[in-house]
Write a protein that holds these residues in place. Structure first.
Motif, PDB file in Angstrom:
ATOM      1  N   UNK B 264       2.445   6.801  -4.679  1.00 29.10           N
ATOM      2  CA  UNK B 264       3.307   5.763  -4.117  1.00 29.10           C
ATOM      3  C   UNK B 264       2.972   5.494  -2.656  1.00 29.10           C
ATOM      4  N   UNK B 265       2.892   6.548  -1.858  1.00 29.36           N
ATOM      5  CA  UNK B 265       2.715   6.350  -0.416  1.00 29.36           C
ATOM      6  C   UNK B 265       1.263   6.446   0.017  1.00 29.36           C
ATOM      7  N   UNK B 266       0.387   6.919  -0.878  1.00 36.54           N
ATOM      8  CA  UNK B 266      -1.007   7.085  -0.485  1.00 36.54           C
ATOM      9  C   UNK B 266      -1.188   8.377   0.265  1.00 36.54           C
ATOM     10  N   UNK B 267      -2.450   8.750   0.454  1.00 35.40           N
ATOM     11  CA  UNK B 267      -2.716  10.002   1.150  1.00 35.40           C
ATOM     12  C   UNK B 267      -4.071   9.921   1.831  1.00 35.40           C
ATOM     13  N   UNK B 268      -4.101  10.221   3.117  1.00 37.27           N
ATOM     14  CA  UNK B 268      -5.339  10.170   3.898  1.00 37.27           C
ATOM     15  C   UNK B 268      -6.017   8.819   3.696  1.00 37.27           C
ATOM     16  N   UNK B 269      -7.206   8.762   3.101  1.00 37.17           N
ATOM     17  CA  UNK B 269      -7.877   7.473   2.957  1.00 37.17           C
ATOM     18  C   UNK B 269      -7.377   6.694   1.750  1.00 37.17           C
ATOM     19  N   UNK B 270      -6.628   7.366   0.887  1.00 42.45           N
ATOM     20  CA  UNK B 270      -6.147   6.682  -0.307  1.00 42.45           C
ATOM     21  C   UNK B 270      -4.923   5.852   0.052  1.00 42.45           C
ATOM     22  N   UNK B 271      -4.974   4.567  -0.257  1.00 44.94           N
ATOM     23  CA  UNK B 271      -3.846   3.710   0.083  1.00 44.94           C
ATOM     24  C   UNK B 271      -2.754   3.857  -0.970  1.00 44.94           C
ATOM     25  N   UNK B 272      -1.515   3.612  -0.535  1.00 48.07           N
ATOM     26  CA  UNK B 272      -0.397   3.737  -1.456  1.00 48.07           C
ATOM     27  C   UNK B 272      -0.399   2.631  -2.495  1.00 48.07           C
ATOM     28  N   UNK B 273       0.050   2.963  -3.709  1.00 48.99           N
ATOM     29  CA  UNK B 273       0.163   1.960  -4.757  1.00 48.99           C
ATOM     30  C   UNK B 273       1.590   2.022  -5.304  1.00 48.99           C
ATOM     31  N   UNK B 274       2.507   1.213  -4.736  1.00 51.84           N
ATOM     32  CA  UNK B 274       3.907   1.301  -5.126  1.00 51.84           C
ATOM     33  C   UNK B 274       4.118   1.027  -6.614  1.00 51.84           C
ATOM     34  N   UNK B 275       3.223   0.243  -7.220  1.00 48.44           N
ATOM     35  CA  UNK B 275       3.462  -0.123  -8.616  1.00 48.44           C
ATOM     36  C   UNK B 275       3.122   1.014  -9.565  1.00 48.44           C
ATOM     37  N   UNK B 276       1.953   1.660  -9.354  1.00 48.06           N
ATOM     38  CA  UNK B 276       1.643   2.839 -10.163  1.00 48.06           C
ATOM     39  C   UNK B 276       2.649   3.942  -9.850  1.00 48.06           C
ATOM     40  N   UNK B 277       3.023   4.033  -8.574  1.00 48.51           N
ATOM     41  CA  UNK B 277       4.017   5.030  -8.173  1.00 48.51           C
ATOM     42  C   UNK B 277       5.320   4.832  -8.934  1.00 48.51           C
TER      43      UNK B 277
END
Lengths: 418, 308
Positions: B264-277
């Motif tokens: 949902x919020x992403x981590x380090x270089x990974x951006x958050x994806x609220x929809x999959x979250x």
């Protein structure tokens, strides 16, 4: 009735008064993940800026590094973020720009003071727009305990063989842990391990760009060899390194219990304050037969303008100043280990920082392999590299298997690798 | 409808008294919940939110990478719950039985001491235990060394095989006070007459516990089990505080909560994806809902209650 009118008049006057005041004094808020730098900003950078720019007040409001991206995104979406945004390199900031949260700063005067490489981490893929003013880069290498090296009669290792010979000698002697690193937090294994020694194997920029272009694969010898090196590190780390955290490693080294610390230059100021022995630094050792050296000189931090800021004019003034020589000098000296990306020749006093920055003259600079473009999809290559590096050091995965796993993950979404 | 009928019957005061709770609960619980369920049906393409139906769920369960992470997290969650049921609740019952003993001295002190960890912040608990178990500075290795068992020590939080179990036991240490309190309260409500009657029949000591007290506190144990279930499947804080969002080593301690956070919020270089979250959050909601329903309809209705 009269008293009511009076009260109303008083309130109106107060309101008018405050508005008039705030029209003169603009307060800019900076969002940042560098909570370690709070005093530096409050005591050195902000006073220096405010002294020459009356009418603009600056407030530095950092949040915890691990939460910064999530907190910032939520604040930006809610419209409550500060005027100035400290920019992570590459995609995190690019996404903010694409979403309209950051302003295009290509026409900012101060931008002329930065090279294209310095700006590359905060540009659109075609380089048309630059949206953050570069502040600093960090260089990877190894910091060592000079006293321990003198005591054991060790030379600074230049080559890989010498590096492992030194580690063996320290281990044999037994009074120091050869190398301070743990795998609990995972990122150290990737950032201070893989991306520290790796550029020597994949030839810096050449290999990195070839990987992005799809001409090389993570299963190639050049990309697996650094893992093969990391696999040998496990034997030289302290007891229970599997549960050793990043602060544990820092403390082990600064307390003088470990001889070598795989480092990023950002450690310098903290280590200077903590360690009471003399420290030196050496660059990643050369693989057998190699002649050219490569270092990771990673574009790490920049600052941009929140598109929703009500004080854009004042914020631009501040950003212009961030591009100036005055800022570069204050920043580089107050935070030894964060090296200016500007074209100015900034004089630094810290000997350890000088040692790190001197490698820029001897070696070819590159940035971390996973940061540009390659960590855009799911699975995330950077996160996978953390995991793989930690697994390889623990001996839970072979270098070849790690390379294959990363390649499969990357190829699953990145077209040039398919 | 319900409210309308009340108003029609002139019982509008009931509506007034219910309104604040209904409004607050709707605003902070029901609306966000349904909004999350709705968000799971969308995705973002080129800054545009578009409706994709159940595509996110198909990815979550169909894509081998996503589903592997999901099942790993779910399996870990069940293990986390299993350890709690196996360790926390029996110890809770045992301690409550000791505490309710009429001749126990310093009962109030023990009660407080057992309950205090429950009110500590996860961050403090995670940090303190990480220090205790640290192979470098921790007191665990030196304590084991003092009794000559140093060889038993391992960097438990850093080993794939033991990290999750260690974290579950830390969580048990923190929360054992809750079952203790609930069962203690239930034990106190058992009338003395019953125990005395049993005594005249020759049922004392342990057999009084097994034959009289335990059946009478079964409803409380049921409540505790379901609270543990909901709490464990919503867990996140302790793992995040102790192991970080990547829930190492090698995702051995990854549970649904940390998996959701990363996505949902992403981590380090990974951006958050609220929809999959949101899709993961919805799956968590469904799992907890099913668990609670099984309890409510399958177990609670069958527990026999005694009125005194």
């Amino acid at each position: 009735m009269t008293s009511k009118t009076h009260a109303l008049a008083a309130i109106t006057a107060t309101l008018l008064g405050t508005t008039a005041l705030s029209a003169q004094d603009v307060t800019l808020t900076i969002e940042s993940w560098r909570n370690d730098d709070l005093t530096l900003w409050q005591q050195q950078i902000i006073p220096a800026f405010e002294a020459t720019h009356p009418g603009i007040k600056v407030e530095f409001a950092p949040s915890a590094p691990a939460e910064y991206n999530a907190v910032l995104n939520s604040k930006l979406d809610a419209g409550s973020a500060g005027d100035l945004i400290t920019c992570r390199p590459f995609d995190a900031s690019l996404a903010l720009y694409d979403a309209g949260h950051l302003t295009d700063l290509s026409d900012l005067r101060g931008m002329a003071n930065f090279s294209d490489v310095a700006k590359s981490a905060w540009q659109t893929d075609d380089g048309a727009a630059t949206f953050c003013v570069p502040m600093a880069s960090v260089i990877h290498g190894f910091i060592y305990n000079k006293d321990a090296f003198a005591e054991l009669g060790l030379e600074v290792p230049e080559t890989e063989d010498a590096f492992f010979a030194a580690l063996d000698a320290i281990k044999e002697d037994g009074s120091y842990i050869p190398m301070a690193m743990g795998t609990n937090d995972q990122w150290e294994a990737a950032t201070m391990g893989y991306n520290n020694i790796g550029p020597n194997y994949w030839g810096g920029e050449e290999g990195r760009l070839a990987l992005i272009a799809g001409e090389q694969k993570l299963t190639d010898e050049a990309w697996v060899a650094p893992y093969a090196q990391l696999a040998k590190w496990g034997a030289y780390l302290g007891d229970g390194f599997e549960a050793q955290t990043y602060p544990d490693s820092q403390n082990l080294f600064t307390l003088g219990r470990a001889a070598i610390y795989p480092a990023g230059s950002w450690e310098i100021s903290g280590f200077n304050a903590q360690a009471d022995f003399e420290m030196g630094a050496f660059k990643p050792p050369l693989p057998a037969g190699a002649t050219d050296c490569y270092i990771s000189d990673h574009t790490d931090i920049a600052i941009g303008l929140n598109a929703a800021s009500a004080n854009a004019e004042a914020a631009r003034t501040f950003l212009d100043w961030v591009g100036s020589e005055e800022f570069a000098t204050i920043y580089a000296n107050a935070l030894p280990g964060f090296f200016s990306l500007s074209n100015f020749d900034v004089a630094m006093e810290d000997p350890l920082a000088q040692e790190f920055v001197s490698w820029r003259g001897d070696c070819n600079s590159t940035i971390r392999s996973t940061y540009q473009i390659l960590s855009r999809g799911t699975p995330n290559l950077e996160n996978d590299t953390w995991n793989a590096s930690a697994q390889v050091i623990k001996g839970a995965e072979t270098p070849e298997a790690a390379g294959q796993r990363l390649q499969d993950g990357l190829a699953s979404w990145y077209e040039p690798q398919q | 409808m319900f409210f309308g009928q009340l108003v029609l019957r002139g019982r509008w005061h009931i509506v007034v008294f219910l309104a604040p709770a209904v409004l607050v609960y709707t605003a902070v619980m029901i609306v966000p919940l349904f909004n999350t369920l709705r968000l799971a049906l969308f995705t973002e393409v080129d800054q545009q939110r578009i409706f994709v139906g159940v595509q996110n769920f198909r990815t979550l369960f169909g894509d081998p990478r996503w589903s592997e992470s999901f099942w790993n997290a779910l399996g870990n969650n069940f293990w986390f719950f299993f350890i709690h049921m196996l360790v926390q609740n029996p110890i809770g019952i045992f301690l409550a039985a000791l505490l309710s003993h009429p001749r126990l001295r310093f009962a109030a002190f023990y009660r407080s001491a057992i309950f205090i960890p429950t009110i500590l912040s996860f961050v403090i608990v995670g940090f303190a235990w990480k220090l205790v178990l640290s192979p470098i500075w921790g007191i665990a290795p030196s304590m084991l060394d003092a009794v000559g068992l140093k060889s038993l020590f391992a960097p438990w939080l850093g080993k794939e095989g033991s990290a999750l179990t260690t974290l579950a036991l830390i969580s048990v240490w923190q929360f054992v006070g809750i079952p203790v309190m609930l069962i203690y309260a239930a034990l106190l409500t058992i009338p003395d007459e019953i125990l005395e009657a049993a005594e005249t029949e020759g049922i004392t000591g342990l057999s009084a516990f097994w034959k009289i007290k335990l059946p009478l506190i079964l409803p409380s144990i049921g409540i505790i089990s379901i609270l543990t279930f909901v709490g464990n499947f919503n867990a996140f804080d302790l793992i995040y505080a102790a192991q970080g969002a990547l829930a190492g080593p090698d995702f051995a301690s990854d549970i649904l909560g940390t998996f959701l956070y990363r996505t949902f919020f992403g981590f380090q270089l990974q951006l958050g994806d609220p929809h999959m979250g949101s899709a993961i959050a919805t799956a968590m909601f469904a799992i907890i809902l099913v668990g609670v329903c099984i309890y409510l309809f399958g177990i609670q209705t069958r527990i026999r209650r005694y009125q005194f």
